[in-house]
Enzyme design. Structure first.
Site, PDB file in Angstrom:
ATOM      1  N   SER A  21      64.966 -63.507 -40.761  1.00  0.00           N
ATOM      2  CA  SER A  21      64.174 -64.492 -39.622  1.00  0.00           C
ATOM      3  C   SER A  21      63.539 -65.591 -40.447  1.00  0.00           C
ATOM      4  O   SER A  21      62.916 -65.520 -41.765  1.00  0.00           O
ATOM      5  CB  SER A  21      63.104 -63.959 -39.058  1.00  0.00           C
ATOM      6  OG  SER A  21      62.418 -64.761 -38.063  1.00  0.00           O
ATOM      7  N   CYS A 130      53.015 -63.012 -41.425  1.00  0.00           N
ATOM      8  CA  CYS A 130      53.611 -64.429 -41.718  1.00  0.00           C
ATOM      9  C   CYS A 130      51.948 -64.842 -42.454  1.00  0.00           C
ATOM     10  O   CYS A 130      51.026 -65.142 -41.874  1.00  0.00           O
ATOM     11  CB  CYS A 130      53.705 -65.410 -40.751  1.00  0.00           C
ATOM     12  SG  CYS A 130      53.848 -67.015 -41.113  1.00  0.00           S
TER      13      CYS A 130
END
Length: 306
Positions: A21, A130
């Protein structure tokens, strides 16, 4: 012919090579460069509940052995993803794993529930790791929070659930164990490592966000160690490895360390065909070794200290 099929909990893949991703766009952008239907699966860029503009620029900087990024999850939101991107993704001929990130548990659950009602998705990958957004690591560094989130998502969504974990913790095994206990079908190891670059002449960081996430060859030894540690501590938990994988030999190191599948990320930026090249090399090497099926080599590395 080598049998490349792998199983990650409830998720069955035709081969162990996926894209990571954030490095493959929404997949449509890569269609003219990669034979998408050959890959084991693709993971489009992270989607969030609402559209995000991301961080100010500059948002990337090359390092001697990798890439620093502070994109900040720039995307158009989950509703746009469902309406605009999913119809195309259903046509690409391989497993589609949606990667989602929420500002809190409720957003994760709401997105997973909405996506779980859509046809054509193979699994949900939870981005709890993240480092480039506000609160981006809050969930991922807390084992109890990760376990609670996985449990809530599983209750709301029938798709296989994968937790993408951060390396920026003291004990990644504890986080992985919490995800496994809550019923995660697999974990992805690892997301980027926090880092920064400085322009000493200007006396300022290069990234507008000051710090970012380091990916590429520089983090491969870190990722290998974490895959090895989690695989040895939790042998029943399937692992998807990511971090510095650029060729088949890199992929095979992770597979024998205990991963069942791999994701190719940063290498795609300088070689758009990197994932397909990894797959071709994997077939060639396993065939040359006389390996009948890729599952035979998963976790086959043994410690020198045994």
């Amino acid at each position: 012919m080598v049998d490349l099929r792998v199983s990650l909990g409830r998720l069955a893949l035709k081969n162990p090579v996926l894209t990571a991703s954030g490095t493959f766009g929404y997949v449509r952008e890569m269609a003219g460069l990669v034979r998408l239907d050959r890959l084991g699966g693709v993971v489009p860029k992270t989607v969030t509940r609402h559209p995000r503009a991301g961080n100010p620029t500059p948002r990337t900087v090359e390092t001697r052995a990798g890439l620093l990024n502070a994109i900040g999850l720039d995307n158009d939101g989950v509703d746009h993803f469902r309406a605009h991107h999913l119809p195309y993704l259903r046509t690409v001929g391989t497993a589609i794993i949606a990667n989602i990130a929420g500002e809190d548990e409720d957003q994760f659950v709401a997105m997973a529930e909405a996506l779980g009602a859509e046809p054509g998705l193979a699994a949900i990958e939870l981005n709890v790791s993240c480092p480039n957004v506000s609160h981006g690591l809050d969930l991922g560094v807390d084992a109890a929070a990760v376990g609670r989130l996985v449990g809530r998502v599983k209750a709301a969504c029938s798709l296989p659930v994968i937790a993408k974990l951060t390396p920026n913790v003291t004990d990644v095994v504890a986080i992985a164990a919490a995800a496994a206990e809550a019923g995660a079908d697999a974990v992805t190891l690892i997301n980027t490592v926090r880092g920064m670059a400085i322009d000493w002449r200007r006396r300022r960081p290069i990234l507008a966000n000051d710090v970012g996430g380091l990916s590429g060859p520089a983090i491969k030894p870190i990722a290998l160690q974490m895959v090895w540690s989690v695989a040895r501590a939790l042998p029943e938990l399937p692992i998807i490895a990511v971090g510095g994988i650029a060729d088949a030999d890199d992929a095979l190191e992770f597979l024998v360390a205990g991963a069942s599948a791999v994701q190719v990320g940063t290498a795609t930026f300088y070689n758009p065909r990197a994932a397909e090249d990894v797959l071709d090399g994997l077939i060639e090497r396993l065939d040359a070794e006389g390996v009948a099926g890729v599952a035979e080599i998963v976790g086959s590395a043994r410690s020198n200290r045994s």
